[in-house]
Design a protein around this motif. Structure first.
Motif, PDB file in Angstrom:
ATOM      1  N   ASP A 298      26.785   2.924   4.431  1.00 58.66           N
ATOM      2  CA  ASP A 298      27.714   3.714   4.461  1.00 58.66           C
ATOM      3  C   ASP A 298      29.310   3.321   4.504  1.00 58.66           C
ATOM      4  N   ASP A 301      28.686   1.059   1.376  1.00 59.28           N
ATOM      5  CA  ASP A 301      28.706   1.803   0.230  1.00 59.28           C
ATOM      6  C   ASP A 301      30.322   1.788   0.016  1.00 59.28           C
ATOM      7  N   THR A 305      33.007   0.449  -2.970  1.00 59.99           N
ATOM      8  CA  THR A 305      34.055   1.122  -3.889  1.00 59.99           C
ATOM      9  C   THR A 305      35.833   0.408  -3.624  1.00 59.99           C
TER      10      THR A 305
END
Lengths: 733, 165
Positions: A298, A301, A305
């Motif tokens: 996470d 990720d 972004t």
């Protein structure tokens, strides 16, 4: 330390004793008690909230900060003893109750942390003692019929006309006189105790088993409680059959509380044995889907972004990278960690006749008082907090969920309660040092000057969980819904709008970066986080100081030289690097040993460390750590040394062993077999060099920790060629 | 009923015989110097002597000490009558938070009983079962070595205690 005799205790009005300009008078809650909770010592002279002197010459010091091992009773006791001119070993030191006069001047609340206690109290406490001495001298002059300037003092005595008189002889007169607000302080050159190495004031009590910790409190009629909580933080109870537990010997009742189920019994062992019979069902919460692997993914990720919040921007990164001859880009990982203080969470609470007495060792007595008020509705001025020694703090005892638990249990059982968490409870239901994924991309020019520093961090925010716990404690009258909303707002604020500075501190401050930015990506798994020794610095220094060595190598420069030429605008850190570098050049490590260097500024103190390392049986062995520290005036140099030794050991545990892992949202580790703490056979020799810059004291509890992990990693690189960028350090096979 | 001697006094425990000795000593006999740290024999905070041997009392049922001699930190010395190790602990400012120190000192005392002149490696071997989260290890080692070397630290520290009293 003496134990307070409650029956002799009474409360003085704050206005009557808060002379001498000592009143901080700030209270977040606006409802802290107006009376100063000091004991009524027979015939005693209460000079202010901190000092009382009795006719038999007992000098009592109400220590406003919590003693968790950092040596603050010794440090603050030394300040008081210096200005009052008494032997520090004769002080009767008692932990202060809750009152705004005892607020931490740097924090505005009665709390201990942030390595700021000596820094914050250095002048105010000396002033309080100097004012007290001034009144005593006036009283002595009056009683003896001599001029104040003809009086000397020595070790708790007035000397006039060649005769020694104990201070206690003049307390009755002193009580009738007005204290000055700004009596002159001693000049540094006249210090008798400040700056001298003396054994700690609490070491005899702590070597004879007589020092009292929260776990040791034993009051008549008390029952023992053990709490069963959801393995996944935040999940509430759905159903449970309490029959088997209730039938166990000694069990009084099983109480449902907000965090789970409390088993109340005559003894701890009975409560613990019965608690094992409970097999509750817990509600499903989102955290239950989280594993350690998903946490890291996470964070990855989040970086992808590109949607972070930018902080500490200076210059222009594009320009900086355009000027760079070489660019290094690397990623560093630090896991969740538990504090694991050796004394698990505990408290004793007695509710009687609309009043409360709480015994516990916490880093925030005012928060403990606020939580008792919130749960029981008893007003703060009727809640007496008796602070004990803390069996380790490290940030853990700033979170007081155990105080909420004991308040709920005590209300239900109508008896004094002793609550104790087991080791497993503390390992699995704690608040944790956040995991962090850090990326640093840096450029250097042909001269080895850093031209660009692009640092990124993904992880949870430290401050919101802490605030979520502190808001209800510090604002006990705020409705629960509003307090919870405020908690949500801080989550949201730090998640999307601004950077929680505690989470990124140390990532950009140490070097002269003409072009820099820190980008933060908040990823919240609803896993509870808090301050852990050295807070953000505990992981940012690992990234930054590993990267600095990587850059030095690219530049073809010695790591010390590289640091020196990139810290010209940070004179104190620069000097510490220079002193440590000189020491390192003179070291002759044993055959097969390598040296690694790291430095860091944190809590207003500068530290550099050199780790001597070898590889033994495929593992990392740290033989010696040399630590250079500039913390201003070392009030007790040996306590400074001890704190550096301690930070090295605590840091080495994290460097070689520390990780808390999640499986289906629950903490996997449970005790010291799977969350190992450094043992004596792994402990390195520690050599501490104190650089005396002569300035006012700065922090020592935490600043020794951040440089340790990167110093070891840098030494391991020299030994093996392996650049380990993940904590705990593990050699590749 | 389990009978044993606790710091040279005969005592009788009516606790369930499976209750760990640590809790019997702390909660029934109210001696609070020995600490709970892990409940699994992993940290050494609960160390007492049973017939002279250092044992982890958080995993020792009280039934196991029937008829035996149990010594706790309170039986080793007191602020007014320090054991040489306690005096050395003070002289070296060993304790920080202090929570583990009763256990450390009991382990060290058992070591010196059996080996009055231990090497650093002997100390590591005897003391590695005692955790100190504050990391006082270098000072613990120095303090033990100083007692083994008989530096007469006990006397100095006692003088200091008398000043306190």
């Amino acid at each position: 330390m003496s134990t307070m005799n409650l029956s002799r205790r009474h409360f003085l009005r704050g206005s009557a004793v808060a002379g001498g300009g000592l009143v901080i008078g700030f209270s977040l809650s606006g409802c802290s008690s107006a009376v100063i909770p000091v004991e009524n010592l027979p015939g005693g002279f209460t000079a202010n909230a901190f000092l009382q002197i009795t006719p038999d010459n007992l000098v009592r010091f109400y220590c406003p900060r919590d003693e968790m091992g950092q040596g603050i009773t010794t440090g603050l006791g030394t300040l008081v003893a210096e200005e009052l001119d008494v032997d520090p070993y004769t002080l009767d030191i008692v932990f202060a109750g809750v009152h705004s006069d005892y607020a931490n001047p740097d924090m505005m609340v009665q709390a201990t942390g942030g390595s700021n206690s000596l820094k914050a109290h250095y002048l105010p406490l000396r002033q309080a003692a100097a004012n007290t001495l001034s009144v005593l001298l006036q009283a002595a002059a009056q009683d003896l019929g001599v001029a104040v300037q003809d009086i000397r003092t020595d070790a708790g005595h007035v000397i006039a006309n060649g005769e020694r008189h104990p201070y206690g002889q003049f307390v009755a007169t002193a009580a009738t006189l007005a204290a000055p607000e700004a009596a002159p302080l001693k000049a540094d050159a006249d210090f008798k105790y400040i700056g001298k190495t003396m054994p700690r004031l609490d070491s005899i009590a702590k070597s004879t088993g007589t020092a009292e910790f929260g776990i040791d409190i034993d009051i008549p009629g008390m029952v023992h409680a053990v709490v069963v909580r959801s393995p996944v933080a935040g999940a509430t109870l759905v159903s449970v059959d309490t029959t088997a537990a209730e039938q166990m010997p000694g069990v009084h009742q099983v109480v449902e509380i907000s965090s789970g189920l409390a088993v109340v019994a005559d003894t701890y062992w009975q409560a613990k044995t019965a608690a094992a019979k409970l097999k509750p069902n817990w509600a499903e919460v989102p955290l239950a889907k989280v594993d350690s692997e998903t946490v890291k993914a996470d964070y990855d990720d989040a970086f992808a972004t590109g949607d972070g919040v930018v902080e500490a921007e200076q210059g222009d990164l594009a320009v900086g990278f355009a000027q760079a001859e070489q660019v290094v880009d690397a990623e560093y990982w630090a896991p969740f960690l538990a504090h694991a203080p050796l004394e698990p969470m505990n408290a004793v609470l007695k509710l009687e006749n609309g009043e409360a007495d709480l015994w516990s060792g916490t880093q925030g007595p005012i928060g403990a008082q606020g939580l008792i008020e919130r749960v029981t509705g008893i007003p703060a001025e009727k809640i007496r907090v008796h602070s004990t020694y803390l069996g380790g703090g490290f940030g853990r005892r700033g979170t007081l969920t155990h105080i909420v638990e004991i308040a709920e249990i005590a209300q239900a059982v109508n008896k004094p309660v002793h609550l104790l968490w087991s080791r497993e409870d503390d390992m699995r239901h704690s608040v944790y040092r956040p995991a962090s994924l850090m990326r640093i991309k840096a450029g250097i020019d042909g001269n080895g000057q850093i031209t660009a520093w692009d640092a990124q961090r993904a992880g949870g925010n430290i401050t919101p969980t802490t605030l979520r716990n502190m808001v209800p404690a510090l604002l006990p009258n705020m409705p629960a819904g509003l307090a919870s909303w405020l908690g949500d707002m801080t989550d949201s604020l730090f998640g999307s709008w601004m950077v929680d500075h505690s989470s990124i501190e140390g990532l950009y401050e140490d070097y002269d970066f003409p072009n820099r930015a820190v980008t933060h990506y908040s990823v919240d798994h609803e896993f509870p986080l808090t301050f852990w020794r050295a807070v953000g610095h505990s992981y940012t220094a690992f990234a930054i100081e590993s990267m600095i060595d990587e850059l030095a190598e690219k530049a073809g420069l010695d790591p010390i030289e590289f640091r020196l030429q990139n810290t010209r605008n940070k004179p104190r850190l620069h000097n510490v690097i220079k002193v440590a570098g000189d020491a390192m050049r003179n070291m002759q490590p044993a055959a097969g040993h390598t040296l690694g260097f790291a430095s860091h500024h944190s809590f207003a103190t500068d530290v550099a460390e050199i780790a001597e390392v070898s590889i033994e049986d495929g593992g990392i062995r740290v033989h010696k750590v040399t630590c250079v520290v500039d913390c201003g005036i070392a009030v007790n140099p040996d306590v400074v040394r001890a704190q550096m030794e301690s930070a090295v050991m605590f840091g080495l545990t994290a460097t070689l062993h520390g990780k808390i892992e999640l499986q289906n949202g629950a903490v996997k580790e449970s005790n010291f077999h799977d969350y190992p703490i450094l043992r004596m056979n792994e402990a390195p020799e520690v050599d501490v060099i104190i650089v005396d810059s002569g300035t006012a004291p700065t922090g020592v509890g935490e600043p020794g920790l951040p440089p340790l992990a990167p110093a070891v990693a840098n030494a391991v690189y020299r030994a093996t060629g392996q650049r380990l960028r993940s904590l705990p350090l593990q050699l590749e096979a | 009923m389990i009978k044993f001697t606790l710091n040279d006094q005969e005592v009788t425990s009516t606790d369930d015989p499976s209750t760990p000795l640590l809790w019997v000593v702390r909660d029934t006999f109210k001696l609070k110097g020995s600490k709970y740290g892990c409940g699994a024999g992993l940290c050494g905070a609960c160390t007492m002597h049973v017939d002279g041997q250092a044992i982890r009392t958080c995993v020792t049922p009280v039934s196991a000490v029937a008829g035996k001699a149990v010594t706790t930190i309170e039986g080793l010395g007191s602020p007014d009558d320090l054991h040489p190790l306690q005096a050395a602990w003070h002289a070296h400012s060993v304790p920080q938070c202090g929570y583990c120190q009763s256990g450390q000192i009991m382990s060290a005392a058992a070591l010196l009983e059996q080996n009055p002149n231990p090497s650093a490696a002997d100390i590591d071997a005897a003391m590695s079962g005692n955790l100190c989260r504050c990391g006082c290890y270098p000072r613990i080692k120095q303090a033990i070595l100083s007692v083994a070397a008989d530096e007469n630290l006990a006397y100095e520290a006692k003088t200091r205690t008398e000043v306190n009293a």
